[in-house]
Scaffold this motif. Structure first.
Motif, short mmCIF file in Angstrom:
data_model
loop_
_atom_site.label_atom_id
_atom_site.label_comp_id
_atom_site.label_asym_id
_atom_site.label_seq_id
_atom_site.Cartn_x
_atom_site.Cartn_y
_atom_site.Cartn_z
N ASN A 165 0.82 -1.22 0.00
CA ASN A 165 0.00 0.00 0.00
C ASN A 165 0.85 1.27 0.00
N LYS A 166 2.05 1.18 0.55
CA LYS A 166 2.96 2.34 0.47
C LYS A 166 3.31 2.63 -0.98
N ILE A 167 3.58 1.58 -1.73
CA ILE A 167 3.92 1.75 -3.15
C ILE A 167 2.73 2.34 -3.90
N ILE A 168 1.54 1.79 -3.64
CA ILE A 168 0.34 2.30 -4.31
C ILE A 168 0.06 3.74 -3.91
N PHE A 169 0.26 4.07 -2.63
CA PHE A 169 0.02 5.43 -2.15
C PHE A 169 0.96 6.43 -2.84
N LYS A 170 2.21 6.04 -2.96
CA LYS A 170 3.19 6.91 -3.62
C LYS A 170 2.83 7.11 -5.09
N GLN A 171 2.47 6.02 -5.76
CA GLN A 171 2.08 6.12 -7.17
C GLN A 171 0.81 6.95 -7.34
N ALA A 172 -0.12 6.79 -6.41
CA ALA A 172 -1.39 7.53 -6.47
C ALA A 172 -1.14 9.03 -6.32
N ARG A 173 -0.26 9.42 -5.42
CA ARG A 173 0.04 10.85 -5.23
C ARG A 173 0.68 11.44 -6.46
N THR A 174 1.60 10.69 -7.07
CA THR A 174 2.26 11.17 -8.29
C THR A 174 1.25 11.33 -9.42
N LEU A 175 0.41 10.32 -9.59
CA LEU A 175 -0.58 10.35 -10.66
C LEU A 175 -1.63 11.42 -10.41
N TYR A 181 -6.06 15.57 -9.61
CA TYR A 181 -6.88 15.16 -8.48
C TYR A 181 -6.50 15.97 -7.25
N LYS A 182 -7.50 16.39 -6.50
CA LYS A 182 -7.26 17.29 -5.37
C LYS A 182 -6.86 16.55 -4.09
N TYR A 183 -7.43 15.38 -3.90
CA TYR A 183 -7.22 14.67 -2.63
C TYR A 183 -6.67 13.26 -2.85
N VAL A 184 -5.66 12.92 -2.05
CA VAL A 184 -5.16 11.56 -1.97
C VAL A 184 -4.86 11.30 -0.49
N LEU A 192 -7.19 6.17 -0.85
CA LEU A 192 -8.39 6.79 -1.43
C LEU A 192 -8.00 8.02 -2.23
N VAL A 193 -8.74 8.25 -3.32
CA VAL A 193 -8.46 9.37 -4.22
C VAL A 193 -9.78 10.07 -4.55
N ARG A 194 -9.71 11.41 -4.67
CA ARG A 194 -10.90 12.17 -5.02
C ARG A 194 -10.49 13.38 -5.85
N ARG A 200 -16.90 11.65 -6.63
CA ARG A 200 -16.96 10.46 -5.78
C ARG A 200 -15.56 10.05 -5.32
N ILE A 201 -15.51 9.31 -4.23
CA ILE A 201 -14.25 8.81 -3.68
C ILE A 201 -13.90 7.51 -4.39
N ILE A 202 -12.66 7.41 -4.85
CA ILE A 202 -12.19 6.21 -5.55
C ILE A 202 -11.28 5.42 -4.62
N HIS A 203 -11.60 4.15 -4.46
CA HIS A 203 -10.81 3.26 -3.61
C HIS A 203 -9.76 2.57 -4.49
N VAL A 204 -8.49 2.84 -4.23
CA VAL A 204 -7.40 2.29 -5.04
C VAL A 204 -6.83 1.06 -4.35
N LEU A 205 -7.05 -0.09 -4.96
CA LEU A 205 -6.57 -1.35 -4.38
C LEU A 205 -5.31 -1.87 -5.06
#
Length: 213
Positions: A165-175, A181-184, A192-194, A200-205
């Protein structure tokens, strides 16, 4: 006639040999096809097992927070570190609410080891993080670390995420920065991303979810 008969027998043997080889070739293709199917099934099984392990790890860390960029001092009292951070955040930490505190290795060179704090309950952990986020908001701090007077500079507090999840969180913030996107953020170990306040809130798995942003 004899020569013709020998020729016919010769080519007949060749055809029979070719048919045998063709049959073995078909069996080999079928075997490869079965192996490919087994490989796909094994990949799915490994993926499911990885997801299960990640969920178990996430659940085991639900009472934890991770403190980053807190400099190490020789002979430091780990629990005292939590008290100091709590005091800076305006949170009184009950000694009985802290299960354990430890430094963990980091992959970043020349960086102090992160501190993992395990509270005795998720509610106490959430209250601690809520106070941190409230202070960041009050000070207008978004991406930079929070300065804690007489404690540390640019300290980051967050949920103790699993490695996946750390890897996904880092990738999500970059993307998110690239896509506007305003919120990660993370909640209960999930990413979660919005895009904005109205979306709507997007759940990134997984990385597959990132590709759909």
């Amino acid at each position: 006639m004899k020569d013709l008969k020998r020729s016919v027998n010769f080519f007949s043997d060749k055809i029979t040999d070719f048919e045998a080889k063709l049959c073995r070739f078909g069996e080999a293709i079928a075997a490869v096809s079965r192996l490919e199917e087994e490989n796909v099934a094994l990949k799915k099984e490994v993926s499911l097992l990885n997801d299960r392990v990640n969920n178990m790890e996430r659940h085991s860390r639900q009472n934890n927070i991770e403190v980053q960029n807190f400099s190490y001092k020789s002979g430091e009292n780990s629990v005292d570190v939590v008290y100091k951070i709590g005091f800076s955040l305006g949170v009184q930490v009950d000694p009985h609410s802290v299960d354990y505190v430890t430094r963990v290795p980091t992959t970043i060179k020349d960086k102090h080891k992160n501190i993992v704090v395990r509270f005795t309950s998720k509610y106490k952990r959430d209250d601690f993080l809520a106070a941190y986020r409230k202070k960041r908001l009050a000070m207008g701090v978004t991406h930079a670390g929070l300065v804690m007077a007489n404690v540390a500079e640019k300290v980051f507090l967050g949920e103790h995420l699993t490695l996946a999840n750390k890897i996904i969180f880092k990738q999500a913030r970059t993307l998110a920065r690239e896509k506007g996107y305003k919120y990660v953020w993370t909640q209960s170990g999930n990413v979660l991303v919005r895009r904005n306040d109205a979306s709507r809130i997007i759940h990134v798995l997984s990385e597959a979810d990132l590709s759909r942003l």
